[in-house]
Design an enzyme around this catalytic site. Structure first.
Site, PDB file in Angstrom:
ATOM      1  N   ASP A   8       0.856  -1.178   0.000  1.00  0.00           N
ATOM      2  CA  ASP A   8       0.000   0.000   0.000  1.00  0.00           C
ATOM      3  C   ASP A   8       0.897   1.235   0.000  1.00  0.00           C
ATOM      4  OD1 ASP A   8       0.916   0.318   2.618  1.00  0.00           O
ATOM      5  OD2 ASP A   8      -1.068   0.195   3.537  1.00  0.00           O
ATOM      6  N   HIS A   9       0.275   2.407   0.120  1.00  0.00           N
ATOM      7  CA  HIS A   9       1.017   3.669   0.070  1.00  0.00           C
ATOM      8  C   HIS A   9       2.055   3.806   1.182  1.00  0.00           C
ATOM      9  CE1 HIS A   9      -2.517   4.156   2.612  1.00  0.00           C
ATOM     10  NE2 HIS A   9      -1.816   5.046   3.290  1.00  0.00           N
ATOM     11  N   CYS A  65       3.180  -3.223   4.056  1.00  0.00           N
ATOM     12  CA  CYS A  65       2.404  -2.053   4.438  1.00  0.00           C
ATOM     13  C   CYS A  65       3.180  -1.388   5.575  1.00  0.00           C
ATOM     14  CB  CYS A  65       0.957  -2.399   4.812  1.00  0.00           C
ATOM     15  SG  CYS A  65       0.715  -3.423   6.278  1.00  0.00           S
ATOM     16  N   THR A  67       2.823  -1.567   8.876  1.00  0.00           N
ATOM     17  CA  THR A  67       3.137  -2.504   9.966  1.00  0.00           C
ATOM     18  C   THR A  67       3.394  -3.922   9.462  1.00  0.00           C
ATOM     19  OG1 THR A  67       0.830  -3.124  10.299  1.00  0.00           O
ATOM     20  CG2 THR A  67       1.673  -1.236  11.593  1.00  0.00           C
ATOM     21  N   GLY A  68       2.900  -4.249   8.308  1.00  0.00           N
ATOM     22  CA  GLY A  68       2.970  -5.613   7.793  1.00  0.00           C
ATOM     23  C   GLY A  68       1.804  -6.466   8.258  1.00  0.00           C
ATOM     24  N   ILE A  69       1.077  -6.004   9.235  1.00  0.00           N
ATOM     25  CA  ILE A  69      -0.008  -6.784   9.820  1.00  0.00           C
ATOM     26  C   ILE A  69      -1.177  -6.939   8.848  1.00  0.00           C
ATOM     27  CG2 ILE A  69      -1.704  -6.904  11.683  1.00  0.00           C
ATOM     28  CD1 ILE A  69       0.399  -5.332  13.409  1.00  0.00           C
ATOM     29  N   GLY A  70      -1.653  -5.835   8.309  1.00  0.00           N
ATOM     30  CA  GLY A  70      -2.810  -5.886   7.420  1.00  0.00           C
ATOM     31  C   GLY A  70      -2.567  -6.741   6.191  1.00  0.00           C
ATOM     32  N   HIS A  98      10.628 -24.602   8.746  1.00  0.00           N
ATOM     33  CA  HIS A  98       9.585 -25.341   9.463  1.00  0.00           C
ATOM     34  C   HIS A  98       8.190 -25.202   8.865  1.00  0.00           C
ATOM     35  CE1 HIS A  98      11.941 -25.648  13.515  1.00  0.00           C
ATOM     36  NE2 HIS A  98      12.650 -26.028  12.472  1.00  0.00           N
ATOM     37  N   ARG A 133       7.806 -34.268  10.457  1.00  0.00           N
ATOM     38  CA  ARG A 133       7.036 -33.577  11.502  1.00  0.00           C
ATOM     39  C   ARG A 133       6.546 -32.214  11.017  1.00  0.00           C
ATOM     40  NH1 ARG A 133      10.933 -30.502  15.459  1.00  0.00           N
ATOM     41  NH2 ARG A 133      12.757 -30.331  14.131  1.00  0.00           N
ATOM     42  N   HIS A 134       7.344 -31.531  10.218  1.00  0.00           N
ATOM     43  CA  HIS A 134       6.932 -30.226   9.699  1.00  0.00           C
ATOM     44  C   HIS A 134       5.905 -30.380   8.588  1.00  0.00           C
ATOM     45  CE1 HIS A 134       9.789 -28.389  12.272  1.00  0.00           C
ATOM     46  NE2 HIS A 134      10.843 -28.903  11.647  1.00  0.00           N
TER      47      HIS A 134
END
Length: 147
Positions: A8-9, A65, A67-70, A98, A133-134
């Site tokens: 995003d911007h 973005c 924060t990277g969260i969105g 992993h 396992r992974h």
């Protein structure tokens, strides 16, 4: 390898630096935008990049973005995507070893340019361990999409 990228911007400048860095390293990059600093909605660009990875058009994807969260939330809504929000190189390495992540997210307001480039390099240069396992755990995660 073809890499989908979108932002995003709030992360435009970092995305452009990352594209240049990746192309110099020999990667083909498909830019899903934004290409403007005008206010925009991150799901439009993260979703487009994620769909390109999920379809096989691109092998990996990077979304950004502030924060990277969105963008990580948006990318993970696309079936078949395992997107990790990364802030350090150790996590970049471990999420490939992993979790066999096929996308990564960065926050331009969280990590600086140099660290962002190191994280991307680590993530792209780390192969999945392939350990049973992974593989089993990843399959359980992916099965959640079927519920």
């Amino acid at each position: 390898m073809k890499i989908a990228i979108g932002c995003d911007h709030g992360a435009l400048a970092l995305k452009n630096k990352l594209i240049s860095h990746l192309e110099k390293a020999g990667y083909e990059v498909k830019d899903f935008g934004t290409c403007s600093s005008d206010n925009c909605d991150y799901p439009d660009y993260a979703g487009a990049a994620a769909k390109a990875v999920a379809s096989g058009e691109c092998q990996k994807g990077i979304v950004l973005c502030t924060t990277g969260i969105g963008v990580s939330i948006a990318a993970n809504k696309v079936r078949g995507i395992r997107c990790a929000l990364l802030t350090d190189t150790w996590s970049a390495k471990m999420t490939r070893l992993h979790n066999d992540t096929n996308m990564m997210a960065l926050g331009a307001g969280v990590v600086g340019e140099n660290l962002a480039l190191e994280i991307a390099d680590t993530w792209l240069n780390t192969e999945f361990s392939g350990e049973a396992r992974h593989q089993r755990r990843i399959q359980k995660v992916m099965d959640l999409e079927k519920e």
